[in-house]
Design a protein around this motif. Structure first.
Motif, PDB file in Angstrom:
ATOM      1  N   MET A   1       0.945  -1.167   0.320  1.00 37.71           N
ATOM      2  CA  MET A   1       0.083  -0.101  -0.009  1.00 37.71           C
ATOM      3  C   MET A   1       1.020   1.302   0.166  1.00 37.71           C
ATOM      4  O   MET A   1       1.756   1.295   0.834  1.00 37.71           O
ATOM      5  CB  MET A   1      -0.788   0.036   1.213  1.00 37.71           C
ATOM      6  N   VAL A   2       0.630   2.261  -0.939  1.00 35.70           N
ATOM      7  CA  VAL A   2       1.431   3.319  -1.008  1.00 35.70           C
ATOM      8  C   VAL A   2       0.621   4.374  -0.345  1.00 35.70           C
ATOM      9  O   VAL A   2      -0.385   4.584  -0.842  1.00 35.70           O
ATOM     10  CB  VAL A   2       1.786   3.683  -2.657  1.00 35.70           C
ATOM     11  N   PHE A   3       1.334   5.408   0.410  1.00 30.61           N
ATOM     12  CA  PHE A   3       0.734   6.672   1.102  1.00 30.61           C
ATOM     13  C   PHE A   3       1.410   7.621   0.056  1.00 30.61           C
ATOM     14  O   PHE A   3       2.646   7.679   0.219  1.00 30.61           O
ATOM     15  CB  PHE A   3       0.910   6.620   2.398  1.00 30.61           C
ATOM     16  N   ARG A   4       0.682   8.635  -0.008  1.00 29.56           N
ATOM     17  CA  ARG A   4       1.156  10.021  -0.706  1.00 29.56           C
ATOM     18  C   ARG A   4       0.580  11.166   0.257  1.00 29.56           C
ATOM     19  O   ARG A   4      -0.354  11.119   0.711  1.00 29.56           O
ATOM     20  CB  ARG A   4       0.400  10.085  -2.191  1.00 29.56           C
ATOM     21  N   LYS A   5       1.321  12.309  -0.023  1.00 30.59           N
ATOM     22  CA  LYS A   5       0.915  13.539   0.898  1.00 30.59           C
ATOM     23  C   LYS A   5       0.268  14.315   0.250  1.00 30.59           C
ATOM     24  O   LYS A   5       0.843  14.483  -1.115  1.00 30.59           O
ATOM     25  CB  LYS A   5       2.039  14.077   1.312  1.00 30.59           C
ATOM     26  N   LEU A   6      -0.733  14.882   0.771  1.00 30.41           N
ATOM     27  CA  LEU A   6      -1.555  15.963  -0.116  1.00 30.41           C
ATOM     28  C   LEU A   6      -0.541  17.064  -0.183  1.00 30.41           C
ATOM     29  O   LEU A   6      -0.159  17.635   0.908  1.00 30.41           O
ATOM     30  CB  LEU A   6      -2.949  16.273   0.711  1.00 30.41           C
ATOM     31  N   ARG A   7      -0.336  17.737  -1.144  1.00 28.11           N
ATOM     32  CA  ARG A   7       0.448  18.998  -1.320  1.00 28.11           C
ATOM     33  C   ARG A   7      -0.369  20.098  -1.979  1.00 28.11           C
ATOM     34  O   ARG A   7      -1.309  19.899  -2.501  1.00 28.11           O
ATOM     35  CB  ARG A   7       1.825  18.572  -2.370  1.00 28.11           C
ATOM     36  N   ASN A   8       0.192  21.228  -1.363  1.00 35.13           N
ATOM     37  CA  ASN A   8      -0.351  22.536  -1.945  1.00 35.13           C
ATOM     38  C   ASN A   8       0.526  23.134  -3.184  1.00 35.13           C
ATOM     39  O   ASN A   8       1.759  23.227  -3.124  1.00 35.13           O
ATOM     40  CB  ASN A   8      -0.146  23.593  -0.863  1.00 35.13           C
ATOM     41  N   HIS A   9      -0.224  23.101  -4.262  1.00 31.67           N
ATOM     42  CA  HIS A   9       0.244  23.798  -5.480  1.00 31.67           C
ATOM     43  C   HIS A   9      -0.638  24.944  -5.784  1.00 31.67           C
ATOM     44  O   HIS A   9      -1.661  24.985  -6.397  1.00 31.67           O
ATOM     45  CB  HIS A   9       0.030  22.808  -6.729  1.00 31.67           C
TER      46      HIS A   9
END
Length: 92
Positions: free
Chosen positions: A1-9
């Motif tokens: 399972m891969v977790f990704r961070k929510l980023r501000n663009h």
């Protein structure tokens, strides 16, 4: 399972998709130079649940209920209900 961070663009929240998975599915080219920008459809299904799909170049996006994944889930639920002897309009 891969977790990704929510980023501000620039004020827009973004999350990255795995490039290898997109290549495997034919969404983007394996050739870095030949990579095209794709229009993606983002659909909110409910609280904290989203579906992201590429928009086909040759026609409309397939309704979610007609996708292989959803049809498989419906089939699993029908089988579960049959085993339990449940009454449902789906089983008639």
């Amino acid at each position: 399972m891969v977790f990704r961070k929510l980023r501000n663009h620039d004020g827009t929240p973004l999350v990255a998709l795995d490039r290898d998975d997109l290549v495997l599915d034919g969404v983007i080219s394996a050739d870095e130079e030949g990579r095209e920008e794709k229009t993606m459809h983002v659909q909110r299904l409910g609280k904290e649940v989203y579906v992201v799909r590429p928009v086909p170049e040759d026609g409309p996006i397939t309704p979610l209920g007609e996708t292989e994944l959803v049809q498989g889930l419906v089939g699993q639920e029908v089988q579960r209900m049959r085993k339990q002897g449940a009454k449902s309009p789906l089983l008639q």
